[in-house]
Design a protein around this motif. Structure first.
Motif, PDB file in Angstrom:
ATOM      1  N   LEU A   1       0.838  -1.198   0.000  1.00 45.58           N
ATOM      2  CA  LEU A   1       0.000   0.000   0.000  1.00 45.58           C
ATOM      3  C   LEU A   1       0.873   1.248   0.000  1.00 45.58           C
ATOM      4  O   LEU A   1       1.833   1.341   0.762  1.00 45.58           O
ATOM      5  N   ILE A   2       0.519   2.211  -0.883  1.00 42.24           N
ATOM      6  CA  ILE A   2       1.195   3.503  -0.920  1.00 42.24           C
ATOM      7  C   ILE A   2       0.130   4.585  -1.039  1.00 42.24           C
ATOM      8  O   ILE A   2      -0.576   4.658  -2.041  1.00 42.24           O
ATOM      9  N   ALA A   3       0.001   5.423  -0.005  1.00 41.92           N
ATOM     10  CA  ALA A   3      -0.897   6.571  -0.035  1.00 41.92           C
ATOM     11  C   ALA A   3      -0.060   7.827  -0.205  1.00 41.92           C
ATOM     12  O   ALA A   3       0.897   8.045   0.533  1.00 41.92           O
ATOM     13  N   LEU A   4      -0.443   8.687  -1.168  1.00 38.45           N
ATOM     14  CA  LEU A   4       0.456   9.764  -1.593  1.00 38.45           C
ATOM     15  C   LEU A   4      -0.128  11.165  -1.544  1.00 38.45           C
ATOM     16  O   LEU A   4       0.530  12.108  -1.983  1.00 38.45           O
ATOM     17  N   ASP A   5      -1.343  11.347  -1.041  1.00 38.34           N
ATOM     18  CA  ASP A   5      -1.857  12.713  -0.913  1.00 38.34           C
ATOM     19  C   ASP A   5      -1.350  13.294   0.400  1.00 38.34           C
ATOM     20  O   ASP A   5      -1.902  13.013   1.469  1.00 38.34           O
ATOM     21  N   THR A   6      -0.303  14.093   0.326  1.00 34.82           N
ATOM     22  CA  THR A   6       0.299  14.665   1.524  1.00 34.82           C
ATOM     23  C   THR A   6      -0.026  16.145   1.668  1.00 34.82           C
ATOM     24  O   THR A   6       0.741  16.923   2.235  1.00 34.82           O
ATOM     25  N   GLY A   7      -1.185  16.546   1.151  1.00 37.28           N
ATOM     26  CA  GLY A   7      -1.738  17.863   1.441  1.00 37.28           C
ATOM     27  C   GLY A   7      -0.977  19.022   0.849  1.00 37.28           C
ATOM     28  O   GLY A   7      -0.833  20.062   1.493  1.00 37.28           O
ATOM     29  N   CYS A   8      -0.539  18.879  -0.401  1.00 34.56           N
ATOM     30  CA  CYS A   8       0.226  19.953  -1.039  1.00 34.56           C
ATOM     31  C   CYS A   8      -0.492  21.293  -0.932  1.00 34.56           C
ATOM     32  O   CYS A   8       0.093  22.299  -0.533  1.00 34.56           O
ATOM     33  N   VAL A   9      -1.759  21.311  -1.276  1.00 37.19           N
ATOM     34  CA  VAL A   9      -2.490  22.574  -1.324  1.00 37.19           C
ATOM     35  C   VAL A   9      -2.783  23.128   0.071  1.00 37.19           C
ATOM     36  O   VAL A   9      -3.084  24.297   0.244  1.00 37.19           O
ATOM     37  N   TRP A  10      -2.657  22.284   1.088  1.00 33.24           N
ATOM     38  CA  TRP A  10      -2.964  22.674   2.465  1.00 33.24           C
ATOM     39  C   TRP A  10      -1.712  23.025   3.265  1.00 33.24           C
ATOM     40  O   TRP A  10      -1.759  23.069   4.497  1.00 33.24           O
ATOM     41  N   GLY A  11      -0.596  23.251   2.595  1.00 33.02           N
ATOM     42  CA  GLY A  11       0.636  23.590   3.299  1.00 33.02           C
ATOM     43  C   GLY A  11       1.445  22.378   3.721  1.00 33.02           C
ATOM     44  O   GLY A  11       2.307  22.481   4.599  1.00 33.02           O
ATOM     45  N   GLY A  12       1.193  21.247   3.099  1.00 33.81           N
ATOM     46  CA  GLY A  12       1.940  20.034   3.387  1.00 33.81           C
ATOM     47  C   GLY A  12       3.073  19.835   2.399  1.00 33.81           C
ATOM     48  O   GLY A  12       3.885  20.732   2.165  1.00 33.81           O
ATOM     49  N   TYR A  13       3.095  18.668   1.781  1.00 38.38           N
ATOM     50  CA  TYR A  13       4.150  18.320   0.834  1.00 38.38           C
ATOM     51  C   TYR A  13       3.538  17.768  -0.448  1.00 38.38           C
ATOM     52  O   TYR A  13       2.423  17.238  -0.444  1.00 38.38           O
ATOM     53  N   LEU A  14       4.291  17.885  -1.520  1.00 41.39           N
ATOM     54  CA  LEU A  14       4.021  17.124  -2.727  1.00 41.39           C
ATOM     55  C   LEU A  14       5.006  15.963  -2.722  1.00 41.39           C
ATOM     56  O   LEU A  14       6.218  16.178  -2.598  1.00 41.39           O
ATOM     57  N   SER A  15       4.488  14.752  -2.845  1.00 44.49           N
ATOM     58  CA  SER A  15       5.305  13.564  -2.632  1.00 44.49           C
ATOM     59  C   SER A  15       5.354  12.677  -3.865  1.00 44.49           C
ATOM     60  O   SER A  15       4.372  12.552  -4.595  1.00 44.49           O
ATOM     61  N   ALA A  16       6.517  12.045  -4.052  1.00 38.21           N
ATOM     62  CA  ALA A  16       6.710  11.058  -5.113  1.00 38.21           C
ATOM     63  C   ALA A  16       7.387   9.836  -4.519  1.00 38.21           C
ATOM     64  O   ALA A  16       8.306   9.962  -3.696  1.00 38.21           O
ATOM     65  N   VAL A  17       6.948   8.671  -4.937  1.00 38.49           N
ATOM     66  CA  VAL A  17       7.573   7.419  -4.521  1.00 38.49           C
ATOM     67  C   VAL A  17       7.984   6.645  -5.768  1.00 38.49           C
ATOM     68  O   VAL A  17       7.215   6.552  -6.734  1.00 38.49           O
ATOM     69  N   CYS A  18       9.198   6.122  -5.748  1.00 29.85           N
ATOM     70  CA  CYS A  18       9.668   5.253  -6.828  1.00 29.85           C
ATOM     71  C   CYS A  18       9.144   3.844  -6.563  1.00 29.85           C
ATOM     72  O   CYS A  18       9.400   3.271  -5.496  1.00 29.85           O
ATOM     73  N   LEU A  19       8.428   3.292  -7.513  1.00 27.77           N
ATOM     74  CA  LEU A  19       7.854   1.965  -7.327  1.00 27.77           C
ATOM     75  C   LEU A  19       8.902   0.872  -7.313  1.00 27.77           C
ATOM     76  O   LEU A  19       8.660  -0.214  -6.796  1.00 27.77           O
ATOM     77  N   ASP A  20      10.078   1.150  -7.868  1.00 29.56           N
ATOM     78  CA  ASP A  20      11.112   0.129  -7.985  1.00 29.56           C
ATOM     79  C   ASP A  20      11.888  -0.086  -6.691  1.00 29.56           C
ATOM     80  O   ASP A  20      12.284  -1.205  -6.376  1.00 29.56           O
ATOM     81  N   ASP A  21      12.117   1.004  -5.926  1.00 36.34           N
ATOM     82  CA  ASP A  21      12.930   0.863  -4.714  1.00 36.34           C
ATOM     83  C   ASP A  21      12.327   1.543  -3.490  1.00 36.34           C
ATOM     84  O   ASP A  21      12.966   1.605  -2.440  1.00 36.34           O
TER      85      ASP A  21
END
Length: 283
Positions: A243-263
């Motif tokens: 499981l990978i959840a990636l909404d880290t609240g960019c618009v709300w003052g959080g982060y924009l996040s990226a995860v590499c599926l390979d590693d």
């Protein structure tokens, strides 16, 4: 070629460019980049963000793509006059842009789900009764409706919270509505897959309610793949073996996040608080 997935952008253009630039600088060859949907709305630069992702996708030869989120579908509905714009929308520049029609045409042909490298990408969630192949088949039914000549009629019948549970015998608009709601709006459901759309501002439900996050339902049939999704800023970053959840609240003052599926490497860009959080989630 490595594959990265980036969480909900919601019109945060500068942060999107910064994160993509970091990914490109990291890779010796051009990677595949996928987005969890909700490219636009609520943030300050929806038009620039949509233009940027569109240009990346067109130039990539299929390496860059996005699934559709509820805000993306909302844009299509507003553009066709099916739904009114809300006071919190930041869509007007897209609707008024000289290339707006081209951008909307591209958007409505995006997939509802992507299955790649043992990872199943959706915007919202999947119902516990569905396995990965069924998710892809059901997503394909919605994609066919969106890409066909009757796509505006489909949008006109897409809204509503019923039916709130899956039945293989569902047909017509009710069937497509149930699929869309699961893939783009789902957060909580009961153990037997009855969807709830009231809880939006929390990552937890009252135990007495009988509700739980859709991915925690025992016996969920997609446990043999890794689910990747956005949509749930109150949940934030969640990394589990499947499981990978990636909404880290960019618009709300959080982060924009990226995860590499390979590693499973993580990249993040911190974001200004474009919208006052006050316990709200990006619905």
């Amino acid at each position: 070629m490595k594959t990265y997935v980036i969480g909900d952008l919601q019109g945060c253009h500068d942060q999107t460019v910064a994160l993509v630039d970091r990914i490109l600088a990291e890779e010796g060859q051009a990677p595949s980049i996928l987005f969890t949907g909700d490219l636009i709305n609520r943030g300050p630069e929806s038009l620039a963000t949509l233009r940027y992702v569109h240009a990346l996708a067109v130039a990539s030869g299929g390496r860059v793509d996005t699934v559709l989120g509820n805000h993306d579908l909302h844009l299509l509905a507003v553009a066709t006059g099916i739904r009114p714009a809300s006071a919190s929308d930041t869509l007007s520049h897209i609707l008024e842009a000289p290339d707006g029609a081209e951008l909307l045409e591209w958007l409505r042909t995006r997939p509802m789900a992507i299955l790649r490298k043992g990872h199943l990408l959706v915007h919202g969630g999947v119902l516990p009764q569905w396995d990965a192949q069924q998710v892809m088949a059901l997503a394909g039914e919605v994609e066919t409706a969106l890409r066909g000549p009757g796509w505006t009629a489909f949008l006109a019948q897409m809204y509503g919270n019923e039916p709130n549970a899956w039945d293989d015998s569902l047909q017509g608009p009710a069937r497509l509505r149930c699929i869309v709601n699961a893939l783009t709006r789902l957060r909580f459901c009961s153990m037997d897959g009855v969807m709830d759309f009231k809880l939006k501002e929390s990552a937890k439900a009252d135990p007495a309610s009988g509700l739980m996050p859709w991915f925690d339902v025992p016996g969920r049939r997609t446990q043999d793949v890794t689910l990747v999704f956005g949509h749930w800023s109150a949940l934030g970053l969640l990394l589990r073996p499947n499981l990978i959840a990636l909404d880290t609240g960019c618009v709300w003052g959080g982060y924009l996040s990226a995860v590499c599926l390979d590693d499973r490497s993580l990249m993040q860009v911190q974001c200004p608080e474009f919208r006052e959080h006050a316990g709200k989630s990006a619905t």
